[in-house]
Design a protein around this motif. Structure first.
Motif, PDB file in Angstrom:
ATOM      1  N   ILE A  15      41.997  27.113  39.729  1.00  0.00           N
ATOM      2  CA  ILE A  15      43.243  27.793  39.370  1.00  0.00           C
ATOM      3  C   ILE A  15      43.873  28.324  40.661  1.00  0.00           C
ATOM      4  O   ILE A  15      43.168  28.602  41.641  1.00  0.00           O
ATOM      5  CB  ILE A  15      42.982  28.960  38.372  1.00  0.00           C
ATOM      6  N   GLU A  16      45.182  28.471  40.670  1.00  0.00           N
ATOM      7  CA  GLU A  16      45.856  29.044  41.827  1.00  0.00           C
ATOM      8  C   GLU A  16      45.469  30.526  41.952  1.00  0.00           C
ATOM      9  O   GLU A  16      45.429  31.259  40.959  1.00  0.00           O
ATOM     10  CB  GLU A  16      47.368  28.912  41.686  1.00  0.00           C
ATOM     11  N   LYS A  17      45.198  30.950  43.175  1.00  0.00           N
ATOM     12  CA  LYS A  17      44.727  32.317  43.397  1.00  0.00           C
ATOM     13  C   LYS A  17      45.708  33.371  42.883  1.00  0.00           C
ATOM     14  O   LYS A  17      45.300  34.421  42.376  1.00  0.00           O
ATOM     15  CB  LYS A  17      44.453  32.544  44.884  1.00  0.00           C
ATOM     16  N   GLU A  18      47.024  33.084  43.026  1.00  0.00           N
ATOM     17  CA  GLU A  18      48.010  34.093  42.617  1.00  0.00           C
ATOM     18  C   GLU A  18      48.020  34.318  41.106  1.00  0.00           C
ATOM     19  O   GLU A  18      48.563  35.320  40.624  1.00  0.00           O
ATOM     20  CB  GLU A  18      49.409  33.707  43.096  1.00  0.00           C
ATOM     21  N   ASN A  19      47.424  33.392  40.334  1.00  0.00           N
ATOM     22  CA  ASN A  19      47.380  33.539  38.873  1.00  0.00           C
ATOM     23  C   ASN A  19      46.005  34.004  38.379  1.00  0.00           C
ATOM     24  O   ASN A  19      45.767  34.051  37.173  1.00  0.00           O
ATOM     25  CB  ASN A  19      47.721  32.207  38.199  1.00  0.00           C
ATOM     26  N   ALA A  20      45.124  34.337  39.325  1.00  0.00           N
ATOM     27  CA  ALA A  20      43.749  34.697  38.954  1.00  0.00           C
ATOM     28  C   ALA A  20      43.482  36.180  39.183  1.00  0.00           C
ATOM     29  O   ALA A  20      44.114  36.840  40.012  1.00  0.00           O
ATOM     30  CB  ALA A  20      42.764  33.864  39.758  1.00  0.00           C
ATOM     31  N   ALA A  21      42.546  36.708  38.424  1.00  0.00           N
ATOM     32  CA  ALA A  21      42.082  38.083  38.591  1.00  0.00           C
ATOM     33  C   ALA A  21      40.662  38.160  38.033  1.00  0.00           C
ATOM     34  O   ALA A  21      40.214  37.256  37.312  1.00  0.00           O
ATOM     35  CB  ALA A  21      42.994  39.067  37.872  1.00  0.00           C
ATOM     36  N   ARG A  22      39.966  39.237  38.377  1.00  0.00           N
ATOM     37  CA  ARG A  22      38.604  39.412  37.877  1.00  0.00           C
ATOM     38  C   ARG A  22      38.535  40.659  37.011  1.00  0.00           C
ATOM     39  O   ARG A  22      39.132  41.698  37.337  1.00  0.00           O
ATOM     40  CB  ARG A  22      37.606  39.523  39.040  1.00  0.00           C
ATOM     41  N   VAL A  23      37.811  40.559  35.906  1.00  0.00           N
ATOM     42  CA  VAL A  23      37.664  41.690  34.984  1.00  0.00           C
ATOM     43  C   VAL A  23      36.678  42.681  35.593  1.00  0.00           C
ATOM     44  O   VAL A  23      35.529  42.331  35.876  1.00  0.00           O
ATOM     45  CB  VAL A  23      37.168  41.219  33.605  1.00  0.00           C
ATOM     46  N   ILE A  24      37.109  43.922  35.794  1.00  0.00           N
ATOM     47  CA  ILE A  24      36.232  44.918  36.397  1.00  0.00           C
ATOM     48  C   ILE A  24      35.794  46.012  35.425  1.00  0.00           C
ATOM     49  O   ILE A  24      34.817  46.712  35.674  1.00  0.00           O
ATOM     50  CB  ILE A  24      36.895  45.555  37.641  1.00  0.00           C
ATOM     51  N   THR A  25      36.506  46.153  34.307  1.00  0.00           N
ATOM     52  CA  THR A  25      36.126  47.133  33.292  1.00  0.00           C
ATOM     53  C   THR A  25      36.522  46.629  31.915  1.00  0.00           C
ATOM     54  O   THR A  25      37.599  46.063  31.746  1.00  0.00           O
ATOM     55  CB  THR A  25      36.828  48.499  33.518  1.00  0.00           C
ATOM     56  N   VAL A  26      35.621  46.824  30.945  1.00  0.00           N
ATOM     57  CA  VAL A  26      35.932  46.521  29.547  1.00  0.00           C
ATOM     58  C   VAL A  26      35.624  47.755  28.719  1.00  0.00           C
ATOM     59  O   VAL A  26      34.515  48.282  28.752  1.00  0.00           O
ATOM     60  CB  VAL A  26      35.100  45.329  29.024  1.00  0.00           C
ATOM     61  N   GLN A  27      36.627  48.248  27.991  1.00  0.00           N
ATOM     62  CA  GLN A  27      36.457  49.365  27.072  1.00  0.00           C
ATOM     63  C   GLN A  27      37.111  48.999  25.749  1.00  0.00           C
ATOM     64  O   GLN A  27      38.332  49.022  25.630  1.00  0.00           O
ATOM     65  CB  GLN A  27      37.070  50.644  27.638  1.00  0.00           C
ATOM     66  N   LYS A  28      36.286  48.594  24.774  1.00  0.00           N
ATOM     67  CA  LYS A  28      36.773  48.122  23.479  1.00  0.00           C
ATOM     68  C   LYS A  28      37.759  46.968  23.687  1.00  0.00           C
ATOM     69  O   LYS A  28      37.384  45.924  24.179  1.00  0.00           O
ATOM     70  CB  LYS A  28      37.376  49.276  22.682  1.00  0.00           C
ATOM     71  N   ASN A  29      39.029  47.162  23.333  1.00  0.00           N
ATOM     72  CA  ASN A  29      40.003  46.079  23.468  1.00  0.00           C
ATOM     73  C   ASN A  29      40.865  46.213  24.730  1.00  0.00           C
ATOM     74  O   ASN A  29      41.880  45.539  24.871  1.00  0.00           O
ATOM     75  CB  ASN A  29      40.922  46.040  22.234  1.00  0.00           C
ATOM     76  N   SER A  30      40.462  47.087  25.626  1.00  0.00           N
ATOM     77  CA  SER A  30      41.216  47.315  26.852  1.00  0.00           C
ATOM     78  C   SER A  30      40.470  46.736  28.049  1.00  0.00           C
ATOM     79  O   SER A  30      39.248  46.875  28.161  1.00  0.00           O
ATOM     80  CB  SER A  30      41.430  48.823  27.046  1.00  0.00           C
ATOM     81  N   TYR A  31      41.212  46.077  28.923  1.00  0.00           N
ATOM     82  CA  TYR A  31      40.614  45.445  30.094  1.00  0.00           C
ATOM     83  C   TYR A  31      41.316  45.933  31.361  1.00  0.00           C
ATOM     84  O   TYR A  31      42.531  46.067  31.385  1.00  0.00           O
ATOM     85  CB  TYR A  31      40.751  43.919  30.021  1.00  0.00           C
ATOM     86  N   ARG A  32      40.522  46.201  32.392  1.00  0.00           N
ATOM     87  CA  ARG A  32      41.106  46.472  33.703  1.00  0.00           C
ATOM     88  C   ARG A  32      40.699  45.330  34.613  1.00  0.00           C
ATOM     89  O   ARG A  32      39.525  44.979  34.690  1.00  0.00           O
ATOM     90  CB  ARG A  32      40.630  47.814  34.259  1.00  0.00           C
ATOM     91  N   ILE A  33      41.681  44.745  35.273  1.00  0.00           N
ATOM     92  CA  ILE A  33      41.437  43.581  36.119  1.00  0.00           C
ATOM     93  C   ILE A  33      41.911  43.868  37.539  1.00  0.00           C
ATOM     94  O   ILE A  33      42.687  44.801  37.765  1.00  0.00           O
ATOM     95  CB  ILE A  33      42.137  42.323  35.572  1.00  0.00           C
TER      96      ILE A  33
END
Length: 353
Positions: A15-33
């Motif tokens: 995938i192109e880097k500008e369209n990618a991210a990594r999930v760093i936190t999951v809390q129920k249905n909320s995600y921080r990337i």
């Protein structure tokens, strides 16, 4: 070096880097990337939700995801989860047959246990089996070294060595820092390590020690029964000062297996190597003549507890596999019922016209 590479970016990610991210936190249905530059609060796209079939399809901490970033709002939409190179999966708590991904795209798992009454080699066996099955490398970390004598530490390490064959075992103290030089040898820049273990064994304190500052809340093990108290309430990824990535997770009192059959020969290589020496290839290790496993049990070469655990885990995996197969059949049946109902509805509408 691109900023995203400090999050463990692998050139095999398609995938192109500008369209990618990594999930760093999951809390129920909320995600921080994170993308190496910014962090975003993310939610799942409608298309993603419609196409997701099982719990394994949803993002987990450590996942690489394709996203649409809303820069002005510091938010993002997750469009898809990219293929995982590894995933630590357990049977979710409760009676339902559901998989739960604890962490993904991990290189190493620190199996954390404390050097007190909570030390449980049978539990460590389970973690080692699940770690091998995940595709990561296990390392056993024994905490609270400062609370034990050198003889007690050596005795504990000897007990763990019987079930952690070929696995590094490191005794550490979060108070004195003893053992952390050896631990740091397994924390490499841009590589991901997951901290797994029961509540109160010192995982969050270990994070604070590695950062040399308080980034996680901590609670001690209760002295009356040595049982831990939950501190970490969600899974979260941190970037350590040396560039290693560390995933802290809530404590798990029990680790119910989801899969592990293919890793039995690695986690129980001592038993498997003995079984290969039996006279008969289909030996049941009961009363058959020429059974090398039985001979090892008689001679004390193999402990009764280790062999019983081996058989127990085999039965548990077989039982879990049957449950999963039954669930899969039911889900397939329900899916086709919905398809059939939808087709009938469309057919009726056409006839009405």
């Amino acid at each position: 070096m691109d900023y995203i590479e400090k999050l463990g970016w692998d050139d095999s990610i398609q995938i192109e880097k500008e369209n990618a991210a990594r999930v760093i936190t999951v809390q129920k249905n909320s995600y921080r990337i994170a993308d190496g530059v910014e962090e975003y609060l993310a939610h799942l796209s409608g298309k993603f939700l419609n196409q997701a079939m099982t719990s394994l399809d949803f993002p987990a901490v450590g996942d690489w995801v394709e996203v649409q970033k809303l820069q002005d709002e510091q938010k993002a939409v997750i469009k898809q989860v990219l293929p995982r190179k590894s995933q630590f999966v357990r049977q979710a708590a409760g009676t339902r047959t559901d998989a739960q991904i604890v962490a993904s795209n991990i290189d190493t798992v620190f199996i954390v246990n404390s050097l007190n009454y909570d030390l449980n080699v049978r539990r460590i066996e389970r973690y080692i089996l699940s770690t091998y099955e995940s595709g990561a490398v296990p390392v056993v970390v024994l905490t609270k070294k400062d609370e034990c004598t050198s003889d007690e530490v050596e005795k504990a390490i000897s007990q763990v060595e019987e079930v952690a064959i070929g696995v590094p075992i490191i005794a550490v103290s979060n108070i004195t820092g003893d053992g952390f030089d050896e631990l740091n040898g397994h924390l490499l820049p841009e590589k991901t390590v997951a901290l797994l273990g029961s509540s109160g064994v010192g995982k969050s304190t270990m994070v604070n020690t590695l950062f040399d500052k308080k980034v996680q809340e901590t609670k001690d093990i209760r002295e009356d029964d040595s049982r831990g108290r939950h501190t970490t309430t969600h899974r979260e990824m941190f970037i350590l000062p040396n560039g290693a990535l560390l995933i802290d997770t809530p404590g798990m009192r029990e680790l119910q297996l989801w899969e592990g059959e293919s890793a039995m020969d690695t986690a129980f290589q001592d038993v498997e190597s003995l079984a290969e020496q039996c006279r008969f290839t289909d030996c049941g290790h009961d009363s058959e003549p020429g059974c090398r496993v039985n001979q090892a049990l008689v001679d004390g070469e193999l402990s009764e507890e280790r062999f019983k655990s081996y058989l127990k885990l085999q039965r548990e995996l077989a039982y879990e596999k049957r449950r999963q197969d039954q669930k899969a059949k039911l889900e397939e049946k329900n899916k086709w019922k919905k398809v059939s109902k939808s087709l009938k509805s469309k057919y009726k509408k056409r006839n009405v016209r």
